[in-house]
Motif scaffolding. Structure first.
Motif, PDB file in Angstrom:
ATOM      1  N   LEU A   1       0.898  -1.317   0.220  1.00  0.00           N
ATOM      2  CA  LEU A   1      -0.059  -0.075  -0.121  1.00  0.00           C
ATOM      3  C   LEU A   1       1.009   1.467  -0.193  1.00  0.00           C
ATOM      4  CD1 LEU A   1      -3.293  -0.552   2.210  1.00  0.00           C
ATOM      5  CD2 LEU A   1      -2.857  -0.385  -0.194  1.00  0.00           C
ATOM      6  N   ASP A   2       1.884   1.358   0.717  1.00  0.00           N
ATOM      7  CA  ASP A   2       2.648   2.484   0.879  1.00  0.00           C
ATOM      8  C   ASP A   2       3.547   2.559  -0.264  1.00  0.00           C
ATOM      9  OD1 ASP A   2       2.021   3.132   3.419  1.00  0.00           O
ATOM     10  OD2 ASP A   2       3.515   2.211   4.431  1.00  0.00           O
ATOM     11  N   GLN A   3       3.910   1.325  -1.124  1.00  0.00           N
ATOM     12  CA  GLN A   3       4.719   1.280  -2.040  1.00  0.00           C
ATOM     13  C   GLN A   3       3.853   1.776  -3.435  1.00  0.00           C
ATOM     14  OE1 GLN A   3       4.556  -1.008   0.382  1.00  0.00           O
ATOM     15  NE2 GLN A   3       6.488  -0.397   0.774  1.00  0.00           N
ATOM     16  N   VAL A   4       2.542   1.493  -3.567  1.00  0.00           N
ATOM     17  CA  VAL A   4       1.649   1.925  -4.520  1.00  0.00           C
ATOM     18  C   VAL A   4       1.416   3.317  -4.462  1.00  0.00           C
ATOM     19  CG1 VAL A   4      -0.513   1.523  -3.454  1.00  0.00           C
ATOM     20  CG2 VAL A   4      -0.268   1.113  -5.945  1.00  0.00           C
ATOM     21  N   ALA A   5       1.419   3.985  -3.268  1.00  0.00           N
ATOM     22  CA  ALA A   5       1.157   5.363  -3.197  1.00  0.00           C
ATOM     23  C   ALA A   5       2.633   6.202  -3.564  1.00  0.00           C
ATOM     24  CB  ALA A   5       0.856   5.836  -1.803  1.00  0.00           C
ATOM     25  N   GLU A   6       3.788   5.483  -3.344  1.00  0.00           N
ATOM     26  CA  GLU A   6       4.667   6.013  -3.973  1.00  0.00           C
ATOM     27  C   GLU A   6       4.999   6.243  -5.603  1.00  0.00           C
ATOM     28  OE1 GLU A   6       9.950   5.789  -3.682  1.00  0.00           O
ATOM     29  OE2 GLU A   6       8.502   4.878  -1.992  1.00  0.00           O
ATOM     30  N   LEU A   7       4.334   4.806  -6.119  1.00  0.00           N
ATOM     31  CA  LEU A   7       4.144   4.810  -7.501  1.00  0.00           C
ATOM     32  C   LEU A   7       3.457   6.018  -8.188  1.00  0.00           C
ATOM     33  CD1 LEU A   7       3.927   0.973  -8.587  1.00  0.00           C
ATOM     34  CD2 LEU A   7       6.019   2.698  -8.877  1.00  0.00           C
ATOM     35  N   ALA A   8       2.185   6.188  -7.502  1.00  0.00           N
ATOM     36  CA  ALA A   8       1.157   7.054  -8.033  1.00  0.00           C
ATOM     37  C   ALA A   8       1.776   8.372  -7.797  1.00  0.00           C
ATOM     38  CB  ALA A   8       0.046   6.667  -7.318  1.00  0.00           C
ATOM     39  N   ARG A   9       2.549   8.636  -6.998  1.00  0.00           N
ATOM     40  CA  ARG A   9       2.925  10.283  -7.085  1.00  0.00           C
ATOM     41  C   ARG A   9       3.493  10.497  -8.090  1.00  0.00           C
ATOM     42  NH1 ARG A   9       5.578   8.139  -2.112  1.00  0.00           N
ATOM     43  NH2 ARG A   9       4.238   8.639  -0.401  1.00  0.00           N
ATOM     44  N   ASP A  10       4.223   9.572  -9.246  1.00  0.00           N
ATOM     45  CA  ASP A  10       4.876  10.159 -10.442  1.00  0.00           C
ATOM     46  C   ASP A  10       4.583   9.184 -11.429  1.00  0.00           C
ATOM     47  OD1 ASP A  10       6.331  11.367 -12.127  1.00  0.00           O
ATOM     48  OD2 ASP A  10       8.262  10.536 -11.417  1.00  0.00           O
ATOM     49  N   PRO A  11       3.339   9.432 -12.076  1.00  0.00           N
ATOM     50  CA  PRO A  11       2.679   8.499 -13.257  1.00  0.00           C
ATOM     51  C   PRO A  11       3.649   8.519 -14.292  1.00  0.00           C
ATOM     52  CG  PRO A  11       1.054   9.707 -12.188  1.00  0.00           C
ATOM     53  CD  PRO A  11       2.159  10.338 -11.581  1.00  0.00           C
ATOM     54  N   GLU A  12       4.344   9.669 -14.605  1.00  0.00           N
ATOM     55  CA  GLU A  12       5.121   9.980 -15.832  1.00  0.00           C
ATOM     56  C   GLU A  12       6.574   9.459 -15.455  1.00  0.00           C
ATOM     57  OE1 GLU A  12       3.018  10.772 -18.156  1.00  0.00           O
ATOM     58  OE2 GLU A  12       1.371  11.479 -17.222  1.00  0.00           O
ATOM     59  N   GLY A  13       6.850   9.014 -14.215  1.00  0.00           N
ATOM     60  CA  GLY A  13       8.396   8.924 -13.964  1.00  0.00           C
ATOM     61  C   GLY A  13       9.112   7.353 -14.466  1.00  0.00           C
ATOM     62  N   ARG A  14       8.176   6.702 -14.952  1.00  0.00           N
ATOM     63  CA  ARG A  14       8.778   5.475 -15.292  1.00  0.00           C
ATOM     64  C   ARG A  14       8.178   4.991 -16.717  1.00  0.00           C
ATOM     65  NH1 ARG A  14       8.168   5.125  -9.938  1.00  0.00           N
ATOM     66  NH2 ARG A  14       9.951   4.163  -8.890  1.00  0.00           N
ATOM     67  N   SER A  15       9.146   4.196 -17.543  1.00  0.00           N
ATOM     68  CA  SER A  15       8.550   3.599 -18.742  1.00  0.00           C
ATOM     69  C   SER A  15       7.482   2.691 -18.698  1.00  0.00           C
ATOM     70  CB  SER A  15       9.729   3.234 -19.577  1.00  0.00           C
ATOM     71  OG  SER A  15      10.225   1.797 -18.893  1.00  0.00           O
ATOM     72  N   ALA A  16       6.746   2.320 -19.735  1.00  0.00           N
ATOM     73  CA  ALA A  16       5.502   1.275 -19.468  1.00  0.00           C
ATOM     74  C   ALA A  16       6.374  -0.084 -19.160  1.00  0.00           C
ATOM     75  CB  ALA A  16       5.084   0.906 -20.842  1.00  0.00           C
ATOM     76  N   GLY A  17       7.646  -0.402 -19.708  1.00  0.00           N
ATOM     77  CA  GLY A  17       8.270  -1.597 -19.350  1.00  0.00           C
ATOM     78  C   GLY A  17       8.586  -1.654 -17.658  1.00  0.00           C
ATOM     79  N   ALA A  18       8.857  -0.917 -17.152  1.00  0.00           N
ATOM     80  CA  ALA A  18       9.283  -0.601 -15.968  1.00  0.00           C
ATOM     81  C   ALA A  18       8.172  -0.820 -15.050  1.00  0.00           C
ATOM     82  CB  ALA A  18      10.115   0.766 -15.684  1.00  0.00           C
ATOM     83  N   PHE A  19       6.865  -0.234 -15.309  1.00  0.00           N
ATOM     84  CA  PHE A  19       5.794  -0.404 -14.567  1.00  0.00           C
ATOM     85  C   PHE A  19       5.316  -1.731 -14.793  1.00  0.00           C
ATOM     86  CE2 PHE A  19       4.902   4.251 -14.915  1.00  0.00           C
ATOM     87  CZ  PHE A  19       4.892   4.570 -13.458  1.00  0.00           C
ATOM     88  N   VAL A  20       5.195  -2.326 -16.135  1.00  0.00           N
ATOM     89  CA  VAL A  20       4.646  -3.555 -16.120  1.00  0.00           C
ATOM     90  C   VAL A  20       5.746  -4.829 -15.422  1.00  0.00           C
ATOM     91  CG1 VAL A  20       4.139  -5.454 -17.626  1.00  0.00           C
ATOM     92  CG2 VAL A  20       3.310  -3.195 -18.281  1.00  0.00           C
ATOM     93  N   GLY A  21       7.081  -4.359 -15.619  1.00  0.00           N
ATOM     94  CA  GLY A  21       7.970  -5.183 -14.913  1.00  0.00           C
ATOM     95  C   GLY A  21       7.870  -5.553 -13.522  1.00  0.00           C
ATOM     96  N   MET A  22       7.554  -4.418 -12.831  1.00  0.00           N
ATOM     97  CA  MET A  22       7.175  -4.240 -11.420  1.00  0.00           C
ATOM     98  C   MET A  22       5.966  -5.104 -11.048  1.00  0.00           C
ATOM     99  SD  MET A  22       8.311  -0.360 -10.510  1.00  0.00           S
ATOM    100  CE  MET A  22       8.050  -0.632  -8.674  1.00  0.00           C
ATOM    101  N   ALA A  23       4.914  -5.062 -11.841  1.00  0.00           N
ATOM    102  CA  ALA A  23       3.756  -5.619 -11.680  1.00  0.00           C
ATOM    103  C   ALA A  23       4.083  -7.247 -11.755  1.00  0.00           C
ATOM    104  CB  ALA A  23       2.710  -5.375 -12.717  1.00  0.00           C
ATOM    105  N   VAL A  24       5.030  -7.704 -12.777  1.00  0.00           N
ATOM    106  CA  VAL A  24       5.083  -9.063 -12.974  1.00  0.00           C
ATOM    107  C   VAL A  24       6.050  -9.673 -11.727  1.00  0.00           C
ATOM    108  CG1 VAL A  24       6.137 -10.663 -14.282  1.00  0.00           C
ATOM    109  CG2 VAL A  24       4.962  -8.998 -15.303  1.00  0.00           C
ATOM    110  N   VAL A  25       6.970  -8.863 -11.462  1.00  0.00           N
ATOM    111  CA  VAL A  25       7.885  -9.208 -10.249  1.00  0.00           C
ATOM    112  C   VAL A  25       7.058  -9.440  -8.924  1.00  0.00           C
ATOM    113  CG1 VAL A  25       9.830  -8.680  -8.943  1.00  0.00           C
ATOM    114  CG2 VAL A  25       9.884  -8.579 -11.215  1.00  0.00           C
ATOM    115  N   LYS A  26       6.123  -8.338  -8.529  1.00  0.00           N
ATOM    116  CA  LYS A  26       5.208  -8.316  -7.605  1.00  0.00           C
ATOM    117  C   LYS A  26       4.355  -9.364  -7.737  1.00  0.00           C
ATOM    118  CE  LYS A  26       3.664  -6.166  -3.631  1.00  0.00           C
ATOM    119  NZ  LYS A  26       4.537  -6.082  -2.660  1.00  0.00           N
TER     120      LYS A  26
END
Length: 428
Positions: free
Chosen positions: A297-322
């Motif tokens: 929960l804390d980590q997803v809040a940190e992700l959401a603070r900067d929706p433009e800060g990562r590439s699509a591959g980085a976001f999806v890669g984190m989703a798969v790893v999680k």
């Protein structure tokens, strides 16, 4: 909920007030107690987390989230939880893969070990939330105390009150508890009106939610960019695509779940399976970064603070790893629930769709991603809709989510769940 909450309602079509009034005090007591226990476990886990992931590595001169420290801490957490499961009376409860929100009534001797194992898990970094074990502890305590103090009350009532109270405390609102109760009661031959049947649990959920709110001030709003105006056809198309895709991703984990569990089950001893699982989680943390650790929960809040800060591959890669970390943590024996880490996976997936297609509003992407992922992992439509809507705090998205839930639900209904029977076969 597996418990017969309808036991509290009388046989008449509409329960008179005098039949419901005796539920008020037990519901309030259970609600406050469940809220305090949840808050206490969460606070203890957070304090220990600060010690393990900040104070200790700083004192040793090691990077807080270096690869070395993640491997050491996750493996050590597996050792610590393994000792609890091995040596503490009750062995920290049954195999966590067999538990859901409808917790069984555990013996009182089991509950201390389950609490310790949950606190260690929350602090150590495995990708699980507190919901399943905390519900189980509250159900066990409410049933044990309630049957002794008010033996004339139906036994199933205490379990229903405790489940509703804990769900209210988890989400900070009784609405979630009411939705789960209503979903559990759907299709049953109920005695009395629906609101007669949910009267006690709803009051317990409200007391649990208010207790948590007053003590801990939780917030699920990710403070994403507002989704203003009226939804367009493009928004509808995006929701109809993202939610089913997220559900498909979640179903990959669901189908892998029994096989991963079988691998750890062959290790037989908790002092082998849990440290091995911790080591695998440390490697996944090294691959996905520190944001893929903990309940999410804390980590997803940190992700959401900067929706433009990562590439699509980085976001999806984190989703798969999680998602992989969720499967491993739930399979190897760590005590915890699957809702909160699934929220992280869905949010990261939704942000990835926004990064790939900027025309997709980040708020819509997160809401639809969380909706689809939770439908696959929990198989509870109301909880999935409610959580997705609460995270983005945007009423205009709710209609889109309701429509998007339909194709996603068609993909997951009737298929295996992320929950196993005692023999290791999946629940359908």
């Amino acid at each position: 909920m597996a418990h017969d909450t309808a036991q509290q309602a009388p046989a008449s079509p509409a329960a008179p007030a005098r039949a419901l009034l005796p539920l008020i005090l037990p519901a309030l007591v259970v609600g406050v107690g469940a809220g305090l226990l949840f808050t206490g476990v969460s606070a203890a886990g957070e304090q220990l987390q600060h010690v393990l992931w900040e104070n200790l590595p700083d004192a040793l001169g090691v990077g807080r989230y270096s690869v070395l420290w993640m491997l050491v801490m996750l493996t050590a957490t597996g050792v610590a939880v393994g000792l609890v499961v091995w040596k503490v009376p009750g062995h920290a409860g049954p195999d966590p893969t067999t538990l859901g929100l409808d917790a069984p009534v555990l013996a009182p001797a089991v509950l201390p070990g389950l609490l310790v194992a949950t606190t260690l898990m929350l602090a150590g970094g495995p990708s699980l939330g507190p919901e399943n074990p905390v519900i189980a502890v509250n159900v066990g305590l409410a049933f044990w105390l309630g049957r002794r103090l008010l033996p004339r009350m139906p036994g199933g009532l205490w379990a229903a009150l405790a489940e509703a109270a804990t769900i209210g405390a988890l989400f900070g609102t009784p609405v979630a508890a009411a939705l789960v109760i209503s979903e559990a009661l759907a299709g049953r031959q109920l005695k009395g009106l629906l609101w007669d049947n949910v009267f006690g649990p709803l009051l317990a959920g409200g007391a649990g939610a208010l207790t948590t709110t007053l003590v801990a001030h939780p917030s699920f709003d990710l403070d994403l960019p507002p989704f203003g105006g009226h939804p367009g056809w493009g928004d509808l198309l995006a929701a109809l695509v993202i939610a089913p895709l997220a559900a498909l991703l979640g179903m990959c984990a669901v189908y892998a779940f029994p096989y991963v569990h079988a691998v750890f089950r062959r290790l037989r001893h908790p002092m082998i399976a849990l440290p091995a699982g911790g080591l695998v989680l440390g490697l996944l943390g090294a691959l996905g970064g520190h944001l893929t650790l903990f309940k999410g929960l804390d980590q997803v809040a940190e992700l959401a603070r900067d929706p433009e800060g990562r590439s699509a591959g980085a976001f999806v890669g984190m989703a798969v790893v999680k998602l992989a970390a969720l499967v491993v943590a739930a399979s190897c024996g760590f005590r915890g629930g699957r809702i909160f880490p699934a929220v992280f996976v869905g949010a990261a997936f939704g942000l990835g769709t926004h990064a790939l297609l900027p025309a997709v509003h980040p708020t819509l992407g997160v809401a639809a991603g969380v909706l689809g992922m939770l439908l696959a992992v929990t198989r509870q439509g109301w909880v999935s809709l409610f959580t997705a809507a609460v995270l983005v705090a945007s009423p205009t998205i709710l209609a889109l989510l309701c429509i998007a839930s339909l194709p996603a639900w068609l993909l997951v209904t009737g298929r295996p769940q992320m929950r196993l029977r005692d023999d290791g076969t999946p629940v359908r």
